[in-house]
Write a protein that holds these residues in place. Structure first.
Motif, PDB file in Angstrom:
ATOM      1  N   PRO A  99     137.196-115.709   1.538  1.00 62.05           N
ATOM      2  CA  PRO A  99     138.123-114.969   2.401  1.00 62.05           C
ATOM      3  C   PRO A  99     137.550-114.753   3.794  1.00 62.05           C
ATOM      4  O   PRO A  99     136.340-114.798   4.016  1.00 62.05           O
ATOM      5  CB  PRO A  99     138.284-113.638   1.659  1.00 62.05           C
ATOM      6  CG  PRO A  99     137.016-113.472   0.895  1.00 62.05           C
ATOM      7  CD  PRO A  99     136.604-114.857   0.480  1.00 62.05           C
ATOM      8  N   VAL A 100     138.433-114.506   4.715  1.00 57.81           N
ATOM      9  CA  VAL A 100     138.047-114.156   6.082  1.00 57.81           C
ATOM     10  C   VAL A 100     137.449-112.745   6.078  1.00 57.81           C
ATOM     11  O   VAL A 100     137.926-111.848   5.380  1.00 57.81           O
ATOM     12  CB  VAL A 100     139.275-114.223   7.011  1.00 57.81           C
ATOM     13  CG1 VAL A 100     138.937-113.703   8.398  1.00 57.81           C
ATOM     14  CG2 VAL A 100     139.800-115.649   7.080  1.00 57.81           C
ATOM     15  N   ILE A 101     136.393-112.541   6.844  1.00 59.54           N
ATOM     16  CA  ILE A 101     135.791-111.208   6.952  1.00 59.54           C
ATOM     17  C   ILE A 101     136.726-110.346   7.805  1.00 59.54           C
ATOM     18  O   ILE A 101     136.967-110.657   8.976  1.00 59.54           O
ATOM     19  CB  ILE A 101     134.396-111.286   7.579  1.00 59.54           C
ATOM     20  CG1 ILE A 101     133.492-112.190   6.736  1.00 59.54           C
ATOM     21  CG2 ILE A 101     133.788-109.892   7.700  1.00 59.54           C
ATOM     22  CD1 ILE A 101     132.105-112.388   7.302  1.00 59.54           C
ATOM     23  N   PRO A 102     137.260-109.273   7.258  1.00 63.66           N
ATOM     24  CA  PRO A 102     138.344-108.548   7.937  1.00 63.66           C
ATOM     25  C   PRO A 102     137.893-107.530   8.973  1.00 63.66           C
ATOM     26  O   PRO A 102     138.681-107.100   9.804  1.00 63.66           O
ATOM     27  CB  PRO A 102     139.060-107.853   6.779  1.00 63.66           C
ATOM     28  CG  PRO A 102     137.955-107.557   5.812  1.00 63.66           C
ATOM     29  CD  PRO A 102     136.987-108.709   5.919  1.00 63.66           C
ATOM     30  N   ARG A 103     136.641-107.099   8.925  1.00 60.40           N
ATOM     31  CA  ARG A 103     136.197-106.045   9.848  1.00 60.40           C
ATOM     32  C   ARG A 103     134.664-106.009   9.849  1.00 60.40           C
ATOM     33  O   ARG A 103     134.023-106.613   9.011  1.00 60.40           O
ATOM     34  CB  ARG A 103     136.743-104.675   9.422  1.00 60.40           C
ATOM     35  CG  ARG A 103     136.241-104.197   8.074  1.00 60.40           C
ATOM     36  CD  ARG A 103     136.908-102.910   7.619  1.00 60.40           C
ATOM     37  NE  ARG A 103     138.309-103.141   7.363  1.00 60.40           N
ATOM     38  CZ  ARG A 103     138.767-103.579   6.185  1.00 60.40           C
ATOM     39  NH1 ARG A 103     137.943-103.856   5.179  1.00 60.40           N
ATOM     40  NH2 ARG A 103     140.051-103.764   6.001  1.00 60.40           N
ATOM     41  N   GLY A 104     134.119-105.281  10.810  1.00 65.83           N
ATOM     42  CA  GLY A 104     132.680-105.067  10.848  1.00 65.83           C
ATOM     43  C   GLY A 104     131.884-106.192  11.485  1.00 65.83           C
ATOM     44  O   GLY A 104     130.654-106.152  11.459  1.00 65.83           O
ATOM     45  N   VAL A 105     132.552-107.190  12.089  1.00 68.21           N
ATOM     46  CA  VAL A 105     131.828-108.286  12.725  1.00 68.21           C
ATOM     47  C   VAL A 105     131.676-108.007  14.217  1.00 68.21           C
ATOM     48  O   VAL A 105     132.534-107.378  14.840  1.00 68.21           O
ATOM     49  CB  VAL A 105     132.529-109.641  12.501  1.00 68.21           C
ATOM     50  CG1 VAL A 105     132.403-110.084  11.058  1.00 68.21           C
ATOM     51  CG2 VAL A 105     133.996-109.562  12.896  1.00 68.21           C
ATOM     52  N   ILE A 106     130.569-108.469  14.774  1.00 69.49           N
ATOM     53  CA  ILE A 106     130.290-108.339  16.205  1.00 69.49           C
ATOM     54  C   ILE A 106     130.112-109.742  16.776  1.00 69.49           C
ATOM     55  O   ILE A 106     129.293-110.520  16.269  1.00 69.49           O
ATOM     56  CB  ILE A 106     129.008-107.517  16.458  1.00 69.49           C
ATOM     57  CG1 ILE A 106     129.124-106.113  15.835  1.00 69.49           C
ATOM     58  CG2 ILE A 106     128.731-107.417  17.956  1.00 69.49           C
ATOM     59  CD1 ILE A 106     130.192-105.254  16.448  1.00 69.49           C
ATOM     60  N   TRP A 107     130.862-110.060  17.811  1.00 67.68           N
ATOM     61  CA  TRP A 107     130.829-111.383  18.430  1.00 67.68           C
ATOM     62  C   TRP A 107     130.177-111.296  19.804  1.00 67.68           C
ATOM     63  O   TRP A 107     130.470-110.383  20.590  1.00 67.68           O
ATOM     64  CB  TRP A 107     132.246-111.944  18.592  1.00 67.68           C
ATOM     65  CG  TRP A 107     132.977-112.157  17.301  1.00 67.68           C
ATOM     66  CD1 TRP A 107     133.775-111.265  16.646  1.00 67.68           C
ATOM     67  CD2 TRP A 107     132.978-113.344  16.510  1.00 67.68           C
ATOM     68  NE1 TRP A 107     134.274-111.814  15.505  1.00 67.68           N
ATOM     69  CE2 TRP A 107     133.806-113.107  15.392  1.00 67.68           C
ATOM     70  CE3 TRP A 107     132.368-114.599  16.638  1.00 67.68           C
ATOM     71  CZ2 TRP A 107     134.036-114.059  14.404  1.00 67.68           C
ATOM     72  CZ3 TRP A 107     132.584-115.554  15.659  1.00 67.68           C
ATOM     73  CH2 TRP A 107     133.408-115.281  14.563  1.00 67.68           C
ATOM     74  N   ARG A 108     129.313-112.271  20.103  1.00 65.57           N
ATOM     75  CA  ARG A 108     128.713-112.388  21.436  1.00 65.57           C
ATOM     76  C   ARG A 108     128.752-113.853  21.841  1.00 65.57           C
ATOM     77  O   ARG A 108     128.366-114.718  21.050  1.00 65.57           O
ATOM     78  CB  ARG A 108     127.276-111.869  21.450  1.00 65.57           C
ATOM     79  CG  ARG A 108     127.143-110.380  21.100  1.00 65.57           C
ATOM     80  CD  ARG A 108     125.691-109.926  21.160  1.00 65.57           C
ATOM     81  NE  ARG A 108     125.568-108.519  20.832  1.00 65.57           N
ATOM     82  CZ  ARG A 108     125.319-108.054  19.606  1.00 65.57           C
ATOM     83  NH1 ARG A 108     125.183-108.894  18.597  1.00 65.57           N
ATOM     84  NH2 ARG A 108     125.212-106.758  19.403  1.00 65.57           N
ATOM     85  N   VAL A 109     129.195-114.098  23.052  1.00 62.29           N
ATOM     86  CA  VAL A 109     129.257-115.463  23.574  1.00 62.29           C
ATOM     87  C   VAL A 109     128.264-115.573  24.724  1.00 62.29           C
ATOM     88  O   VAL A 109     128.342-114.803  25.694  1.00 62.29           O
ATOM     89  CB  VAL A 109     130.680-115.817  24.054  1.00 62.29           C
ATOM     90  CG1 VAL A 109     130.717-117.250  24.576  1.00 62.29           C
ATOM     91  CG2 VAL A 109     131.690-115.623  22.923  1.00 62.29           C
ATOM     92  N   PHE A 110     127.335-116.528  24.626  1.00 59.46           N
ATOM     93  CA  PHE A 110     126.331-116.765  25.649  1.00 59.46           C
ATOM     94  C   PHE A 110     126.559-118.136  26.281  1.00 59.46           C
ATOM     95  O   PHE A 110     126.965-119.083  25.598  1.00 59.46           O
ATOM     96  CB  PHE A 110     124.918-116.737  25.047  1.00 59.46           C
ATOM     97  CG  PHE A 110     124.533-115.413  24.441  1.00 59.46           C
ATOM     98  CD1 PHE A 110     123.900-114.445  25.191  1.00 59.46           C
ATOM     99  CD2 PHE A 110     124.790-115.151  23.108  1.00 59.46           C
ATOM    100  CE1 PHE A 110     123.535-113.232  24.635  1.00 59.46           C
ATOM    101  CE2 PHE A 110     124.427-113.939  22.523  1.00 59.46           C
ATOM    102  CZ  PHE A 110     123.796-112.976  23.299  1.00 59.46           C
ATOM    103  N   ALA A 111     126.290-118.234  27.575  1.00 60.40           N
ATOM    104  CA  ALA A 111     126.233-119.552  28.197  1.00 60.40           C
ATOM    105  C   ALA A 111     125.066-120.312  27.567  1.00 60.40           C
ATOM    106  O   ALA A 111     124.049-119.721  27.203  1.00 60.40           O
ATOM    107  CB  ALA A 111     126.037-119.418  29.701  1.00 60.40           C
TER     108      ALA A 111
END
Length: 336
Positions: A99-111
């Motif tokens: 299943p898709v993780i529904p909450r509690g995730v933190i995303w960071r995008v770096f060059a």
């Protein structure tokens, strides 16, 4: 949120940045990983949804309802992008077909290219479960964390919008402890979690997560962990190996063989406790277990035989006593 919770959230944010540094080093620059730096302020980490004890008392439970890789995936349709930008829709799964993780995730995008300072610029971040980033065409490193579990991958974005799925095999571990089937109060317990199996002789020397509280859900990468449970602050310690499975919450109960002991120095049985008494608890073999000062020191001791030594007015007084699991007691040492 001050106090222990704030310290735990601070540790999770630091752990996420350390994991990002290691993963970016592997993907971008194999040499000098320890010197990598990052620009930008990371978002606060999401709250955490934590003789040998037996295995967990019950089977792991699913953290979220089931759903295969084709079940209502996010970003079936991406929004229109501003001029000169492309949309990148991201989401994470517990496993390739989970299943898709529904909450509690933190995303960071770096060059994916470092600046002259050696830092990889942080260009976007989000605490949404399935965010959409509007980015200029180019190369990026996308890092996602879920509790103490994290992963990262390179994404090259052209003029056409796209979506990207991440596999983040992680699960939850919730710990409790008891004595003689009686639950121990959370404030008297701490748990340290180590990577690997103690029973198989493969465990880390430093805790992967230190000071987990009873009832706290600690989100961990899948795998085997060695848990050390401490009841009180003396010698009541038990250990057990537990397994964390992707998308599952594992409940484990540690079984202590210990009891609480209050010591008193009295002139007569049932008399008033003498103040300013120095206490030492030792084993019959002479090993020191715990020291304290006061009229009513309280120790949690694992079952066995002990000697209580009280020093007051320049004199020593002692008494042998026995601790039985689950039987709290008051031990009086007589002034003779």
């Amino acid at each position: 949120m001050a106090g222990p919770m704030a310290r735990r959230l601070g540790r999770l944010a630091i752990a996420g940045l350390m994991a990002a540094a290691l993963l970016l080093a592997a993907l971008v620059s194999p040499a000098g990983a320890q010197s990598l730096q990052f620009l930008g302020t990371p978002p606060s980490a999401a709250p955490q949804a934590g003789p040998f004890a037996p295995p967990p008392s019950g089977p792991p439970r699913a953290i979220v309802p089931g759903g295969g890789a084709g079940a209502r995936e996010p970003h079936g349709v991406l929004p229109a992008s501003p001029p000169g930008k492309a949309a990148l829709g991201v989401f994470a799964r517990f496993s390739a077909d989970g299943p898709v993780i529904p909450r509690g995730v933190i995303w960071r995008v770096f060059a994916d290219k470092a600046e002259t300072s050696g830092a990889f610029p942080l260009v976007a971040e989000s605490a949404e479960s399935a965010p959409v980033f509007f980015l200029s065409p180019g190369g990026y490193i996308v890092h996602v964390s879920y509790g103490l579990a994290s992963t990262a991958q390179r994404v090259t974005l052209g003029p056409v919008s796209r979506r990207e799925a991440f596999i983040l095999p992680a699960g939850g571990l919730r710990l409790e402890a008891d004595v003689e089937n009686k639950t121990i109060a959370a404030q008297k317990l701490t748990f340290d979690i180590f990577e690997g199996s103690f029973l198989q002789g493969r465990t880390s020397t430093q805790p992967y997560y230190r000071g987990a509280g009873a009832g706290e859900v600690v989100l961990l990468p899948e795998g085997t962990y060695h848990v050390v449970s401490t009841y009180g602050d003396a010698n009541a310690v038990v250990r057990a190996d537990v397994s964390v499975q992707p998308g599952k919450l594992t409940d484990a109960t540690m079984h202590h063989r210990a009891a609480q002991v209050m010591l008193k120095l009295v002139k007569a049985q049932g008399g008033e406790a003498q103040a300013d008494t120095q206490w030492t608890v030792i084993t019959p073999g002479g090993d020191t277990i715990k020291e304290s000062i006061g009229a009513f020191p309280v120790f949690v001791l694992t079952e066995g035989d002990y000697v209580a030594i009280a020093r007051n007015g320049g004199k020593n007084f002692s008494r042998d006593f026995k601790v039985d699991a689950g039987h709290d007691q008051e031990v009086e040492v007589l002034v003779k």
